[in-house]
Design a protein around this motif. Structure first.
Motif, PDB file in Angstrom:
ATOM      1  N   ILE A  78       0.839  -1.203   0.000  1.00 25.79           N
ATOM      2  CA  ILE A  78       0.000   0.000   0.000  1.00 25.79           C
ATOM      3  C   ILE A  78       0.877   1.258   0.000  1.00 25.79           C
ATOM      4  N   ASP A  79       2.068   1.203   0.593  1.00 21.38           N
ATOM      5  CA  ASP A  79       3.010   2.333   0.440  1.00 21.38           C
ATOM      6  C   ASP A  79       3.176   2.638  -1.046  1.00 21.38           C
ATOM      7  N   THR A  80       3.415   1.567  -1.813  1.00 24.94           N
ATOM      8  CA  THR A  80       3.664   1.730  -3.253  1.00 24.94           C
ATOM      9  C   THR A  80       2.409   2.253  -3.957  1.00 24.94           C
ATOM     10  N   LEU A  81       1.270   1.722  -3.562  1.00 23.46           N
ATOM     11  CA  LEU A  81       0.016   2.159  -4.188  1.00 23.46           C
ATOM     12  C   LEU A  81      -0.204   3.660  -3.948  1.00 23.46           C
ATOM     13  N   LEU A  82      -0.034   4.092  -2.705  1.00 25.15           N
ATOM     14  CA  LEU A  82      -0.305   5.505  -2.394  1.00 25.15           C
ATOM     15  C   LEU A  82       0.697   6.422  -3.096  1.00 25.15           C
ATOM     16  N   ARG A  83       1.964   5.966  -3.191  1.00 24.58           N
ATOM     17  CA  ARG A  83       2.970   6.782  -3.883  1.00 24.58           C
ATOM     18  C   ARG A  83       2.660   6.944  -5.369  1.00 24.58           C
ATOM     19  N   ASN A  84       2.035   5.928  -5.954  1.00 28.06           N
ATOM     20  CA  ASN A  84       1.920   5.903  -7.419  1.00 28.06           C
ATOM     21  C   ASN A  84       0.509   6.111  -7.945  1.00 28.06           C
ATOM     22  N   ARG A  85      -0.444   6.319  -7.030  1.00 21.84           N
ATOM     23  CA  ARG A  85      -1.845   6.362  -7.480  1.00 21.84           C
ATOM     24  C   ARG A  85      -2.069   7.458  -8.537  1.00 21.84           C
ATOM     25  N   GLN A  86      -1.557   8.646  -8.292  1.00 25.33           N
ATOM     26  CA  GLN A  86      -1.809   9.741  -9.252  1.00 25.33           C
ATOM     27  C   GLN A  86      -1.201   9.441 -10.613  1.00 25.33           C
ATOM     28  N   ARG A  87       0.034   8.919 -10.606  1.00 23.00           N
ATOM     29  CA  ARG A  87       0.679   8.578 -11.893  1.00 23.00           C
ATOM     30  C   ARG A  87      -0.133   7.502 -12.597  1.00 23.00           C
ATOM     31  N   ALA A  88      -0.656   6.547 -11.829  1.00 22.66           N
ATOM     32  CA  ALA A  88      -1.415   5.449 -12.436  1.00 22.66           C
ATOM     33  C   ALA A  88      -2.687   5.984 -13.096  1.00 22.66           C
ATOM     34  N   LEU A  89      -3.303   6.975 -12.445  1.00 23.99           N
ATOM     35  CA  LEU A  89      -4.548   7.531 -13.004  1.00 23.99           C
ATOM     36  C   LEU A  89      -4.286   8.305 -14.296  1.00 23.99           C
ATOM     37  N   GLY A  90      -3.022   8.656 -14.513  1.00 28.05           N
ATOM     38  CA  GLY A  90      -2.661   9.355 -15.756  1.00 28.05           C
ATOM     39  C   GLY A  90      -2.404   8.397 -16.919  1.00 28.05           C
TER      40      GLY A  90
END
Ligand code: UD1
Length: 367
Positions: free
Chosen positions: A177-189
């Motif tokens: 979840i650390d990784t998910l929270l760090r990358n969520r915005q980039r993933a949505l792009g």
């Protein structure tokens, strides 16, 4: 002080990434320790491995043991032989393993027999189903570990019930979840696969041997999903094992349904796809946790889960592998059940920092 960090298969990479980052941050202020990353090579395709390193900014592994595929015994044995040699050359003080794959077990056993201390990240998860290779890997790894980092209090309790000393157990949260929270915005792009639009498709993943190795079981699972796909496109990034079996069993044709089979996706496009979906159907472990944090309904096609917190406080429904039960779960989700509840405790993006702090503290205590 010398730490060897181990990753081997796809679900390990997102768990090791924030630990590498936390080590790098601490290294910038103290050079009293060193750390190296070992890739066992259990997963080796670009799409199952290298793309994750690129997406997550994980540095090139210092060592790649290149063990590749094989039976469980072959794969585990090859990792053990290669890792023993490395440990003898490298003399680490600690080996840090994550998750529950064959590489996790192989490296923890090898290290322990050489008298090297072992830290297990994601300890204490239990499905209580010994037919799962991962359950055997989890139990054996936890038994030989000197420090056991857990993702929730239930996992810590499992360990205490098995007689593991409370001082060895630390509830730190969830590095995935650390990784998910760090990358969520980039993933949505990331762009969605051609022809699908946000909130108007489902995502399917399947890879467990118990689900995909028998034609009858696989057909039984796919039947209600095919019905769903008559009304809602289903995007299906296919694991190599599943792809081979779909071909072998003649299950690749879906004339009456909008099933979109695509190659495995790397981390960012996959999370981008899940985050904007209407629902996820899966037999994965980690995806149950990611959907809980993203607030996306998840139907897990297994009889048990080692991650019950995703059902009690998250968005997960344990549906089993019967067509009828999967159908019922799909109906519930279409009606808006279960609504997102809350994020489990300490799934706050800081688990890896807690882990590295404890590992470095252990070092100062043992000095
Ligand atoms: C492994 C883990 C499982 C994890 C899953 C995620 C174990 C026991 N299982 O299962 O916990 O959820 O990874 O993917 O460690 N293959 C490729 N390319 C690759 C990797 C594998 O083609 O890069 C093929 C192999 O040839 C093999 C099959 O996929 O036949 C399965 O790979 P394997 O590593 O045995 O286990 P997974 O099913 O991927």
């Amino acid at each position: 002080m010398n730490f060897l960090l181990v990753a081997g298969a796809r679900p390990n990479f997102m768990k090791i990434a924030p630990i590498m980052e936390a080590f790098a941050k601490r290294r910038a202020i103290s050079n009293g320790f060193s750390y190296r990353l070992v890739h066992t090579g259990q997963h080796y395709d670009r799409k199952m491995s290298a793309d994750f390193f690129t997406d997550l900014g994980i540095p090139e592994p210092n060592v790649n043991l290149a063990v590749c595929s094989g039976s469980h015994a072959e794969q585990t044995a090859r990792v053990m032989v290669a890792f023993e040699k490395l440990c003898l050359e490298d003399c680490p003080d600690w080996v840090v393993v994550v998750g529950d794959v064959n590489s996790t077990l192989a490296c923890s056993l090898t290290a322990k027999k050489l008298g090297i201390r072992v830290a297990h990240v994601e300890a204490g998860l239990r499905s209580h189903d010994m037919r799962m290779p991962e359950e055997i890997n989890r139990l054996c790894t936890d038994m030989v570990s000197d420090l056991l980092f857990t993702t929730d209090e239930g996992a810590s309790e499992n360990l205490r019930n098995e007689g593991i000393h409370a001082q060895k157990i630390e509830f730190v949260g969830n590095t995935m979840i650390d990784t998910l929270l760090r990358n969520r915005q980039r993933a949505l792009g990331m762009s969605l696969p051609a022809g699908v639009t946000a909130n108007a498709y489902a995502v399917l993943t399947l890879h467990r041997p118990s689900n995909v190795d028998s034609p009858r079981t696989l057909e039984r699972i796919l039947e209600p999903i095919r019905e769903l796909a008559r009304n809602l496109p289903v995007v299906f990034p296919v694991h190599p094992r599943t792809q081979r079996n779909l071909e072998k069993f003649g299950l690749l044709n879906w004339p009456d349904a909008d099933m979109r089979l695509i190659e495995p996706l790397s981390y960012l496009p996959f999370i981008g796809l899940v985050a904007r979906s209407k629902m996820v159907l899966t037999d994965s472990g980690g995806i149950q946790e990611e959907t809980t944090v993203l607030g996306v309904p998840c139907i897990t096609m297994r009889e048990n889960t080692e991650r019950p917190v995703t059902c009690t406080v998250g968005t997960n429904i344990l549906a089993g592998t019967d067509s009828e039960r999967i159908r019922e779960a799909i109906c519930l989700v279409v009606k808006g059940i279960p609504a997102p509840k809350r994020i489990p405790d300490k799934w706050d993006g800081h688990a890896a920092e807690r882990i590295v702090a404890r590992l470095l503290d252990e070092h100062s205590v043992s000095c």
